[in-house]
Motif scaffolding. Structure first.
Motif, PDB file in Angstrom:
ATOM      1  N   ALA A 181       0.829  -1.209   0.000  1.00 56.37           N
ATOM      2  CA  ALA A 181       0.000   0.000   0.000  1.00 56.37           C
ATOM      3  C   ALA A 181       0.861   1.257   0.000  1.00 56.37           C
ATOM      4  N   ALA A 182       1.963   1.221   0.746  1.00 55.96           N
ATOM      5  CA  ALA A 182       2.861   2.376   0.796  1.00 55.96           C
ATOM      6  C   ALA A 182       3.562   2.585  -0.545  1.00 55.96           C
ATOM      7  N   LEU A 183       4.031   1.516  -1.145  1.00 60.80           N
ATOM      8  CA  LEU A 183       4.718   1.633  -2.432  1.00 60.80           C
ATOM      9  C   LEU A 183       3.779   2.123  -3.524  1.00 60.80           C
ATOM     10  N   ALA A 184       2.493   1.810  -3.388  1.00 63.49           N
ATOM     11  CA  ALA A 184       1.516   2.211  -4.398  1.00 63.49           C
ATOM     12  C   ALA A 184       1.211   3.697  -4.343  1.00 63.49           C
ATOM     13  N   ASP A 185       1.467   4.336  -3.193  1.00 64.92           N
ATOM     14  CA  ASP A 185       1.168   5.765  -3.058  1.00 64.92           C
ATOM     15  C   ASP A 185       2.177   6.418  -2.117  1.00 64.92           C
ATOM     16  N   LEU A 186       3.433   6.377  -2.515  1.00 63.25           N
ATOM     17  CA  LEU A 186       4.502   6.890  -1.669  1.00 63.25           C
ATOM     18  C   LEU A 186       4.398   8.389  -1.395  1.00 63.25           C
ATOM     19  N   PRO A 187       3.959   9.213  -2.362  1.00 60.00           N
ATOM     20  CA  PRO A 187       3.798  10.643  -2.050  1.00 60.00           C
ATOM     21  C   PRO A 187       2.835  10.878  -0.882  1.00 60.00           C
ATOM     22  N   ARG A 188       1.770  10.097  -0.802  1.00 61.16           N
ATOM     23  CA  ARG A 188       0.822  10.261   0.296  1.00 61.16           C
ATOM     24  C   ARG A 188       1.446   9.854   1.623  1.00 61.16           C
ATOM     25  N   VAL A 189       2.237   8.779   1.625  1.00 64.28           N
ATOM     26  CA  VAL A 189       2.887   8.332   2.858  1.00 64.28           C
ATOM     27  C   VAL A 189       3.866   9.395   3.334  1.00 64.28           C
ATOM     28  N   ARG A 190       4.602   9.978   2.396  1.00 62.96           N
ATOM     29  CA  ARG A 190       5.540  11.030   2.781  1.00 62.96           C
ATOM     30  C   ARG A 190       4.797  12.246   3.332  1.00 62.96           C
ATOM     31  N   ALA A 191       3.674  12.595   2.719  1.00 61.85           N
ATOM     32  CA  ALA A 191       2.895  13.730   3.216  1.00 61.85           C
ATOM     33  C   ALA A 191       2.420  13.478   4.646  1.00 61.85           C
ATOM     34  N   GLU A 192       2.048  12.246   4.933  1.00 58.32           N
ATOM     35  CA  GLU A 192       1.616  11.915   6.290  1.00 58.32           C
ATOM     36  C   GLU A 192       2.798  11.928   7.258  1.00 58.32           C
ATOM     37  N   ALA A 193       3.983  11.547   6.775  1.00 52.05           N
ATOM     38  CA  ALA A 193       5.182  11.630   7.617  1.00 52.05           C
ATOM     39  C   ALA A 193       5.516  13.083   7.930  1.00 52.05           C
ATOM     40  N   VAL A 194       5.391  13.951   6.940  1.00 54.15           N
ATOM     41  CA  VAL A 194       5.643  15.386   7.148  1.00 54.15           C
ATOM     42  C   VAL A 194       4.667  15.939   8.186  1.00 54.15           C
ATOM     43  N   ALA A 195       3.399  15.546   8.096  1.00 53.79           N
ATOM     44  CA  ALA A 195       2.394  16.017   9.052  1.00 53.79           C
ATOM     45  C   ALA A 195       2.694  15.506  10.459  1.00 53.79           C
ATOM     46  N   ALA A 196       3.116  14.251  10.565  1.00 52.23           N
ATOM     47  CA  ALA A 196       3.453  13.682  11.873  1.00 52.23           C
ATOM     48  C   ALA A 196       4.674  14.378  12.465  1.00 52.23           C
ATOM     49  N   ASN A 197       5.640  14.707  11.627  1.00 50.70           N
ATOM     50  CA  ASN A 197       6.830  15.416  12.100  1.00 50.70           C
ATOM     51  C   ASN A 197       6.451  16.800  12.610  1.00 50.70           C
ATOM     52  N   ALA A 198       5.539  17.455  11.904  1.00 51.37           N
ATOM     53  CA  ALA A 198       5.085  18.780  12.347  1.00 51.37           C
ATOM     54  C   ALA A 198       4.420  18.693  13.716  1.00 51.37           C
ATOM     55  N   GLU A 199       3.631  17.647  13.936  1.00 49.39           N
ATOM     56  CA  GLU A 199       2.989  17.453  15.236  1.00 49.39           C
ATOM     57  C   GLU A 199       4.033  17.178  16.312  1.00 49.39           C
ATOM     58  N   ALA A 200       5.054  16.380  15.966  1.00 47.69           N
ATOM     59  CA  ALA A 200       6.115  16.086  16.935  1.00 47.69           C
ATOM     60  C   ALA A 200       6.876  17.352  17.317  1.00 47.69           C
ATOM     61  N   GLN A 201       7.180  18.182  16.332  1.00 46.59           N
ATOM     62  CA  GLN A 201       7.903  19.423  16.624  1.00 46.59           C
ATOM     63  C   GLN A 201       7.064  20.352  17.497  1.00 46.59           C
ATOM     64  N   LYS A 202       5.755  20.355  17.262  1.00 47.88           N
ATOM     65  CA  LYS A 202       4.850  21.149  18.103  1.00 47.88           C
ATOM     66  C   LYS A 202       4.884  20.648  19.543  1.00 47.88           C
ATOM     67  N   ARG A 203       4.829  19.330  19.718  1.00 42.25           N
ATOM     68  CA  ARG A 203       4.869  18.745  21.054  1.00 42.25           C
ATOM     69  C   ARG A 203       6.220  19.003  21.724  1.00 42.25           C
ATOM     70  N   LEU A 204       7.275  18.948  20.937  1.00 40.32           N
ATOM     71  CA  LEU A 204       8.602  19.188  21.495  1.00 40.32           C
ATOM     72  C   LEU A 204       8.742  20.630  21.964  1.00 40.32           C
ATOM     73  N   GLY A 205       7.956  21.518  21.380  1.00 40.51           N
ATOM     74  CA  GLY A 205       7.998  22.917  21.793  1.00 40.51           C
ATOM     75  C   GLY A 205       7.624  23.111  23.253  1.00 40.51           C
ATOM     76  N   VAL A 206       6.780  22.225  23.780  1.00 39.40           N
ATOM     77  CA  VAL A 206       6.399  22.314  25.192  1.00 39.40           C
ATOM     78  C   VAL A 206       7.619  22.059  26.082  1.00 39.40           C
ATOM     79  N   TYR A 207       8.434  21.087  25.682  1.00 40.41           N
ATOM     80  CA  TYR A 207       9.663  20.787  26.428  1.00 40.41           C
ATOM     81  C   TYR A 207      10.670  21.915  26.283  1.00 40.41           C
TER      82      TYR A 207
END
Length: 416
Positions: free
Chosen positions: A374-400
Motif C-alpha cells: 500500500a505504501a509503495l503504491a502511493d509513496l507521495p501520500r505516505v511522505r505527506a503523512e510523515a511530514v504532518a506527523a513530524n510537524a505534530e512532533a515538533q509542536k509537542r517538542l515545543g512544550v519541552y
C-alpha cells in the motif's frame, strides 16, 4: 580506577568564551553507545538544553554520566563535555568520580537511556536506574526526568521504587500518551508533562533535492533497517519479546520483493553497531544479508547518530525495527514504516496519528507485506503523512523547549 574522561566538544579557541558557565548533568546519556538511538537522545537533548542555557547568557558545560561503549561520537556535540561511567562500585563509593561529577552539577537531566525506566530489563540495571536518581537528590542537585518511556512496571517492588524516585524529582516528562497515562495512574501526573521523543531535534544534513523528488516513478531509494537482535532471536537468551510475525521470514520477503523490482534501490541501514556482540550488530547483519542480496547497498559504518540520520534523510522510504532509526526518518520528513516489536513504537506513533506503524506483536507477515504494498503504491501520500506527523512532533517538542527556557532562567536567577 579513574572513570572520568574529558571530551571537549566543538573547536572554540581556549579562553575565547568568557560567559559564566552552567554545569549540566546528563544522567543515563552517553556518546559511547553502540546503539545510535541512545546517542541520538544524548546529542539532541544536549542541544535543546544548550539552547536554553545560551538564551540565559551562560555557556553550557555537560557532565555526561552513563554507560561506556565501544564507539565515540562526542565530536557531534558542539559543547564542552566530559564523561563519567555509571557502575555499582562507583555508586556505592561517595568519593568516586561518579559522585564528584554529580555534586559539580547545577542541575541534572536523567533520560533513562530512553526506555530503561522499567523492570523489563534485569534488576541490576533497574537498581542503577533508581540509584543514580537518589544519589542526585542526596547531593542537593535539582533532578528532571527528560522525555522517555515510563514503565511498564511488572512487579510491585519496581512500581514502588519508580514512584519514590519520581516523587523526589522536580519534574517528569513522558514521550508518549501510554507513558503519561501510567504517570496519572501512579498519582504523579501533578509534576509531569507530555511531549515527544527528543530525537526529533537531532541535527542532520538535508539533501538538496529532498523537496523536488518525484516519488511516483522509478529509482526510489528504500532503506531497510534490520534488527540483528530480532533476526537472530533464536541465538540469544530468552526475553519478553513475543511476535506474531516471523521476523526473519518477513525481512527476507521484504528484500525479495524490493530486489525483484528495478524501480527500487535497496539500502541496508544499520543503527546498532556493536562489533563485540555479533548477534546484536546490525552492521554485521547487513553484510550477511548483502551476501544473499548483492544488489543491496550497505553504507560505511556511521560515525554517529547525526551521520546516520543524514543518510536516512536521503532515502525515500525506510522500514525499520530500531525505533530511533525510524525517528530519524520521520523527523527528516522521510516516509517510514516502523516494524514495531514493543509498545514504545505504538505509543510514539499513535500519539502522532501516524497510521503506517506495523505492529509485529499483533500483525502477521502477510498483513505487514500488505502495508508495504500500500505504501509503495502511493509513496507521495505516505511522505505527506510523515511530514504532518513530524510537524505534530515538533509542536509537542515545543512544550519541552519552553520548559527548559523557564527552568534554566529560574536556575540562573537564583544564582544571582
Amino acid at each position: 580506577m579513574n572513570n572520568r574522561q574529558t571530551l571537549t566538544g566543538g573547536d572554540p579557541a581556549e579562553g575565547s568564551d568568557d560567559r559564566p558557565t552552567l554545569t549540566i548533568g546528563l544522567l543515563w546519556h552517553t556518546f559511547f553507545s553502540e546503539n545510535l538511538g541512545v546517542g541520538a537522545l544524548t546529542i539532541a537533548n544536549s542541544s535543546l538544553i544548550a539552547q536554553a542555557v545560551e538564551k540565559a547568557g551562560y555557556r553550557p558545560v555537560f557532565r555526561v554520566i552513563g554507560p561506556r561503549g565501544e564507539l565515540d561520537y562526542g565530536s557531534e556535540c558542539a559543547h564542552e563535555h566530559d564523561f563519567t561511567n555509571i557502575g555499582y562500585k562507583a555508586l556505592a563509593n561517595p568519593f568516586s568520580d561518579l559522585h564528584r561529577a554529580i555534586r559539580s552539577c547545577d542541575i541534572a537531566f536523567d533520560i533513562g537511556a530512553g526506555d530503561s525506566f522499567s523492570d523489563i530489563y534485569p534488576w541490576a540495571r533497574y537498581n542503577l536506574i533508581l540509584g543514580i536518581k537518589v544519589a542526585t537528590k542526596m547531593a542537593g542537585v535539582p533532578l528532571v526526568l527528560s522525555p522517555q518511556t515510563i514503565g511498564p512496571f511488572f512487579s510491585k517492588r519496581a512500581r514502588v521504587g519508580a514512584k519514590a524516585v519520581m516523587q523526589i524529582s522536580n519534574h517528569v516528562w513522558a514521550r508518549d500518551e501510554m507513558s503519561y497515562a501510567l504517570l496519572e495512574e501512579m498519582d504523579v501526573a501533578g509534576k509531569s508533562s507530555l511531549t515527544t521523543d527528543v530525537a526529533f531535534a537531532l541535527p542532520f544534513e538535508t539533501p538538496a533535492d529532498k523537496e523536488s523528488r518525484d516519488l511516483s516513478g522509478g529509482n526510489i531509494k528504500v532503506g531497510l533497517n534490520v534488527s540483528a537482535y530480532l533476526y537472530r532471536h533464536g541465538d540469544v537468551p530468552t526475553d519478553n519479546i513475543r511476535l506474531a510475525a516471523n521476523y526473519k521470514e518477513l525481512v527476507d520477503s521484504i528484500l525479495q520483493r524490493l530486489s525483484s523490482d528495478e524501480r527500487y534501490e535497496v539500502h541496508l541501514v544499520p543503527h546498532v553497531l556493536i562489533q563485540s556482540r555479533a548477534y546484536d550488530d546490525d552492521y554485521d547483519m547487513a553484510l550477511e544479508l548483502q551476501r544473499r542480496f548483492p544488489e543491496a547497498i550497505v553504507p560505511p559504518r556511521f560515525n554517529g547518530p547525526s551521520d546516520a540520520k543524514s543518510y536516512i534523510a536521503a532515502l525515500d522510504l525506510l522500514l525499520g525495527s530500531r525505533m530511533h532509526a525510524t525517528i530519524a526518518a520521520i523527523s527528516s520528513n522521510t516516509a517510514v514504516i516502523p516494524l514495531a516489536f514493543s509498545r514504545k513504537f505504538n505509543g510514539l506513533y499513535g500519539s502522532l496519528n501516524y497510521r503506517w506503524n506495523a505492529d509485529l506483536t499483533k500483525q502477521s507477515n502477510e498483513e505487514v507485506l500488505g502495508k508495504l504494498e500500500a505504501a509503495l503504491a502511493d509513496l507521495p501520500r505516505v511522505r505527506a503523512e510523515a511530514v504532518a506527523a513530524n510537524a505534530e512532533a515538533q509542536k509537542r517538542l515545543g512544550v519541552y523547549r519552553d520548559y527548559l527556557d523557564t527552568r534554566i532562567s529560574e536556575l540562573v536567577a537564583n544564582r544571582v
